[in-house]
Design a protein around this motif. Sequence first.
Motif, mmCIF file in Angstrom:
data_model
loop_
_atom_site.group_PDB
_atom_site.id
_atom_site.type_symbol
_atom_site.label_atom_id
_atom_site.label_comp_id
_atom_site.label_asym_id
_atom_site.label_seq_id
_atom_site.Cartn_x
_atom_site.Cartn_y
_atom_site.Cartn_z
ATOM 1 N N HIS A 31 0.828 -1.215 0.000
ATOM 2 C CA HIS A 31 0.000 0.000 0.000
ATOM 3 C C HIS A 31 0.860 1.261 0.000
ATOM 4 C CE1 HIS A 31 -3.411 -2.511 0.683
ATOM 5 N NE2 HIS A 31 -2.963 -2.944 1.843
ATOM 6 N N TYR A 83 -8.176 5.454 -2.048
ATOM 7 C CA TYR A 83 -8.550 6.833 -1.707
ATOM 8 C C TYR A 83 -7.764 7.231 -0.463
ATOM 9 C CZ TYR A 83 -11.199 10.886 -0.280
ATOM 10 O OH TYR A 83 -11.545 12.155 0.086
ATOM 11 N N ASP A 84 -7.156 8.409 -0.494
ATOM 12 C CA ASP A 84 -6.276 8.810 0.608
ATOM 13 C C ASP A 84 -7.070 9.457 1.751
ATOM 14 O OD1 ASP A 84 -4.346 9.672 2.311
ATOM 15 O OD2 ASP A 84 -3.315 10.979 0.856
ATOM 16 N N PHE A 85 -7.301 8.703 2.809
ATOM 17 C CA PHE A 85 -8.082 9.217 3.940
ATOM 18 C C PHE A 85 -7.280 10.185 4.812
ATOM 19 C CE2 PHE A 85 -10.764 5.638 2.802
ATOM 20 C CZ PHE A 85 -12.035 6.176 2.966
ATOM 21 N N SER A 86 -6.001 10.368 4.539
ATOM 22 C CA SER A 86 -5.240 11.323 5.358
ATOM 23 C C SER A 86 -5.669 12.759 5.053
ATOM 24 C CB SER A 86 -3.730 11.163 5.126
ATOM 25 O OG SER A 86 -3.343 11.693 3.875
ATOM 26 N N SER A 143 -7.129 3.115 2.841
ATOM 27 C CA SER A 143 -6.688 3.972 1.736
ATOM 28 C C SER A 143 -6.132 3.121 0.602
ATOM 29 C CB SER A 143 -5.628 4.963 2.214
ATOM 30 O OG SER A 143 -6.147 5.781 3.243
ATOM 31 N N VAL A 158 -1.123 4.537 -0.708
ATOM 32 C CA VAL A 158 -2.068 5.625 -0.970
ATOM 33 C C VAL A 158 -2.124 6.599 0.209
ATOM 34 C CG1 VAL A 158 -4.480 6.177 -1.489
ATOM 35 C CG2 VAL A 158 -3.404 4.170 -2.546
ATOM 36 N N TYR A 159 -2.112 6.064 1.438
ATOM 37 C CA TYR A 159 -2.230 6.923 2.620
ATOM 38 C C TYR A 159 -1.026 7.860 2.700
ATOM 39 C CZ TYR A 159 -3.186 8.241 7.462
ATOM 40 O OH TYR A 159 -3.476 8.938 8.606
ATOM 41 N N LEU A 216 -6.488 3.086 8.646
ATOM 42 C CA LEU A 216 -6.654 4.035 7.528
ATOM 43 C C LEU A 216 -5.627 3.777 6.424
ATOM 44 C CD1 LEU A 216 -7.518 7.361 9.417
ATOM 45 C CD2 LEU A 216 -9.054 5.915 8.065
#
Length: 440
Positions: free
Chosen positions: A65, A318-321, A313, A67-68, A309
Amino acid sequence: MAAKRMIFSAILLNSIAPIPDGMWRHPRAAAGYDFATPEYWEDLARTLERGGFDAVFLADLLHPHEVYRGSHDPTLQFGAQCPIHDPLMVAPVVARASRHLGIGVTVSTSAEYPYQLARRFATLDHLTGGRMGWNVITSFNEGSFRALGIEQPPREERYARADEFLNLCYELWDSWDEDAVVADRDSGTYTDPAKVKLVDHEGKYFSCRALFPVKPSPQGRPVIWQAGSSPEGRDFAARHAELIFAIQQWTPEMRAFDDDMRGRIAAAGRDQEKARVMYQLQVVTGETEAAAKAKLAELEGLVRVEGALVLMSGIFGYDFSQHDPSDPLTDVAATGVRAGLESILAASERQEGGFTIADAARLYGLSSGSPLVVGSPSQVADTLEEFADEGGADGFNLLPTDMPGSYRDFVDLVIPELRRRGRVRTHYAGTTLRENLFQP
Ligand SMILES: Cc1cc2nc3c(=O)[nH]c(=O)nc-3n(C[C@H](O)[C@H](O)[C@H](O)COP(=O)(O)O)c2cc1C
């Protein structure tokens, strides 16, 4: 009428996590119980077979991963499904420690050549005595493509390519007649050339002119599993999958998914009896309801909002940060596994006031968007029976929490209850995964 038998598999990664967040920190996580060693898989195989499970199922992620926060650092720091090792290599280890347990392995059609992968699966089907399954994915995360140095095609094209990939694999696997190998000492003929067809494929995505080099394996073809949730993904599953694997939170949604898939399978001209639908579940059980709830509290204490998260993400794309964790959860433009997001949104809708992003993370971190079934063995069995009888579920893909404790709990506590109710096999009827899956 006899109770419908339930199919069970354990869903894991060849990774530390092994799916929910932070479980490697659990006090019950056995010291030295390391996914990178054969002992881990041997012990797991023996536990699952004791419980009459159909298979161990290895999900996979080709590239970690990122994305985050647009970074790999949180993935590494939290151990968010990373490190992650190649899942296919686990198959012979599981096979040597068990006699009947199937092994479903996730491999992406975007990352392989059909000829090579067909050869690997056929070889493994021999080595496991006909116990291989293939979870066909097309890869949703951009990093996997970048790691391979190829461009990520749009979804429709990924599925079109996967279709051609599978059809070519079928051609390769089917190119030897079952009795092609004669091994006749007198005449000196090993294989009768008249019983082996050359494959000559020239398609949109692949070209393959070849003599397939593997003799017919016990199953001929691995059992095909698939977990697409978009209309394209569902149609693909309807055309190919023998095991369809999904996430739905509640019984009516399971029933609707099941009806939808049965319609698509019929439209694809396939026999509905040749396909089974399984749902992913997280079960937390103990001798009593109170013991199960105490375990749940302990597990909840391990899940870190940020760690979850990172997973959400990466998996939803999708970047939840970008949000504060106390913001309400809303639908977002997810490019990855939308089914996971939709399932969490459905759970949020049922909760008064809805979820914040942190609430969603706490739930996702524990159950990956699947139903969380908590209770005594008979309470768990009641819920599973409802999913099977009213939701139409043929079986369940069970997430782990702490390893190996959570599968031992299920096998030692819930399986005996389900066996009493005639829901789980007491013996394996066949020798191959396919024979056992479709045993009554
Ligand atoms: C229950 C479930 C399990 C999945 N397991 C994997 C997996 O192990 N590895 C992977 O790359 N994708 C996995 N996926 C993603 C799907 O293969 C697919 O790429 C994704 O759902 C996007 O396709 P879709 O839009 O057709 O749903 C899974 C999806 C679902 C719903």
